[in-house]
Design a protein around this motif. Structure first.
Motif, mmCIF file in Angstrom:
data_model
loop_
_atom_site.group_PDB
_atom_site.id
_atom_site.type_symbol
_atom_site.label_atom_id
_atom_site.label_comp_id
_atom_site.label_asym_id
_atom_site.label_seq_id
_atom_site.Cartn_x
_atom_site.Cartn_y
_atom_site.Cartn_z
ATOM 1 N N PRO A 272 2.857 -6.436 -17.013
ATOM 2 C CA PRO A 272 3.579 -5.855 -15.865
ATOM 3 C C PRO A 272 3.577 -4.332 -15.849
ATOM 4 N N THR A 273 3.474 -3.708 -17.042
ATOM 5 C CA THR A 273 3.414 -2.248 -17.097
ATOM 6 C C THR A 273 2.124 -1.738 -16.481
ATOM 7 N N VAL A 300 -4.684 -1.935 -7.469
ATOM 8 C CA VAL A 300 -3.801 -2.807 -8.240
ATOM 9 C C VAL A 300 -2.527 -2.950 -7.428
ATOM 10 N N THR A 301 -2.274 -4.152 -6.922
ATOM 11 C CA THR A 301 -1.190 -4.344 -5.953
ATOM 12 C C THR A 301 0.198 -4.270 -6.564
ATOM 13 N N GLY A 302 0.288 -4.420 -7.887
ATOM 14 C CA GLY A 302 1.595 -4.422 -8.539
ATOM 15 C C GLY A 302 2.083 -5.814 -8.855
ATOM 16 N N ILE A 309 -3.503 -9.881 -13.451
ATOM 17 C CA ILE A 309 -3.040 -8.790 -12.594
ATOM 18 C C ILE A 309 -3.827 -8.842 -11.291
ATOM 19 N N GLU A 310 -3.131 -8.817 -10.179
ATOM 20 C CA GLU A 310 -3.782 -8.947 -8.871
ATOM 21 C C GLU A 310 -4.488 -7.658 -8.462
ATOM 22 N N LEU A 311 -5.709 -7.825 -7.969
ATOM 23 C CA LEU A 311 -6.517 -6.703 -7.480
ATOM 24 C C LEU A 311 -6.933 -6.967 -6.040
ATOM 25 N N GLU A 312 -7.017 -5.898 -5.252
ATOM 26 C CA GLU A 312 -7.537 -5.994 -3.891
ATOM 27 C C GLU A 312 -8.697 -5.025 -3.743
ATOM 28 N N SER A 313 -9.842 -5.518 -3.315
ATOM 29 C CA SER A 313 -11.012 -4.665 -3.133
ATOM 30 C C SER A 313 -10.792 -3.701 -1.975
#
Length: 340
Positions: A272-273, A300-302, A309-313
């Motif tokens: 989470p950090t 990195v959406t948080g 960890i969720e990523l959005e291109s």
């Protein structure tokens, strides 16, 4: 500036290769095997040296860089008078000959606009990054060896507001931002008595006492990843590079490196950090023709679930141009609002 006579005395038989602006790196496998890289391609030169010439050359270069090389310290990393980076390994770490690498700091691009002109990044992607820097987002620049990570990081730094106080932290001085309020820190190896070592972890901690507006770590390799994440999680903007072959690989590696700091570091704290601290991951790459470019930018959406960890291109290279993804500046603004 270093005058020509001093340069010739410093670099000796390698001077012509040092002066050749097409040569990106020089390495010596043995006195009769001197290689160079031009445009990302390696080639064997016709330069023939002797062991005595090689050892005398390295001894002179190390005197300038203030580093030592002996049986107890068989590796050395040092900065040379022209800004190049020197790495040497000696027997018995190597089989029989000294292994020497000189990576030149060519500085073909000092800002994002120049990278656009070189075709390393699209204009739209560069404008996106400029906005992200202005908003104080945190960057992780990923890529393999010679992919252009340091050049890209230096270009990012030159987009930082001149009103900011920037602290750069490196193993060897390479970054050269054109900023009025900039302090450069460099690690130090231990002396013959095994004392006096200054690590990246120590420098990150000390930098926080120097009133930084932004901290920059030249390359994250080990447990210093934890100290960087703690600093970023406290709200201090920052940038760093990391060796990885993909955006997802960079995040996965950043999840592992802090665990090297000790057994009391838990993954449930690290994941989470990272999700809250890192905003953008930028992947740099070099192709078979030696062309360096940004091949992916992800936000990195948080959000995270378990250890994912969720990523959005945001942008991705498709082989001919950079295609716009789903992620936007608004994605990162919403993340900041949610965290705050």
């Amino acid at each position: 500036m270093i005058n020509q006579s001093v340069r010739n005395k410093t670099f000796g038989p390698l001077q012509d290769l040092i002066d050749d602006h097409e040569v990106e790196e020089i390495w010596i496998n043995s006195p009769s095997q001197v290689f160079v890289a031009r445009h990302g391609q390696s080639e064997l030169t016709n330069l023939i040296l002797t062991r005595e010439i090689v050892q005398d050359l390295i001894e002179r270069l190390l005197i300038w860089g203030g580093r030592r090389l002996d049986v107890s310290t068989p590796f050395v990393d040092a900065r040379l008078p022209d800004g190049s980076r020197l790495h040497v390994a000696i027997p018995e770490v190597t089989a029989s000959e000294w292994a020497i690498n000189i990576r030149k700091h060519l500085g073909k691009a000092s800002n994002l606009d120049e990278l656009v002109n070189l075709g390393s990044i699209s204009e739209e992607a560069a404008e996106f990054i400029k906005q992200a820097i202005e908003l104080g987002f945190n960057f992780l620049i990923s890529g393999g060896t010679q992919a252009g990570k340091t050049t890209f990081l230096n270009a990012l730094l030159n987009q930082v507001s001149p009103l900011e106080r920037v602290i750069t932290i490196e193993e060897v001085f390479e970054l050269k931002p054109n900023l009025p309020d900039w302090i450069a820190l460099q690690t130090r190896t231990a002396n013959l008595e095994g004392e006096g070592e200054i690590s990246l972890r120590r420098l990150i901690k000390e930098s926080l006492r120097m009133r930084p507006s932004r901290i920059v770590v030249g390359e994250v390799r080990e447990a210093e990843a934890l100290d960087l994440l703690v600093a970023l999680n406290a709200g201090l903007p920052g940038m760093a590079t990391l060796h990885s072959n993909s955006v997802r690989g960079a995040i996965n590696k950043l999840q592992l490196l802090p665990l090297l700091a000790g057994e009391n570091i838990a993954q449930k704290f690290i994941t989470p950090t990272i999700a809250s601290s890192i905003d953008l991951v930028i992947q740099c790459s070099i192709d078979n023709c030696g062309k360096r470019r940004v091949v992916e930018i992800s936000a990195v959406t948080g959000r995270c679930e378990d250890s994912i960890i969720e990523l959005e291109s945001v942008f991705k290279w498709n082989g001919s141009n950079q295609i716009k993804g789903l992620g936007t500046i608004d994605t990162l603004k919403l993340k900041r609002d949610r965290i705050n």
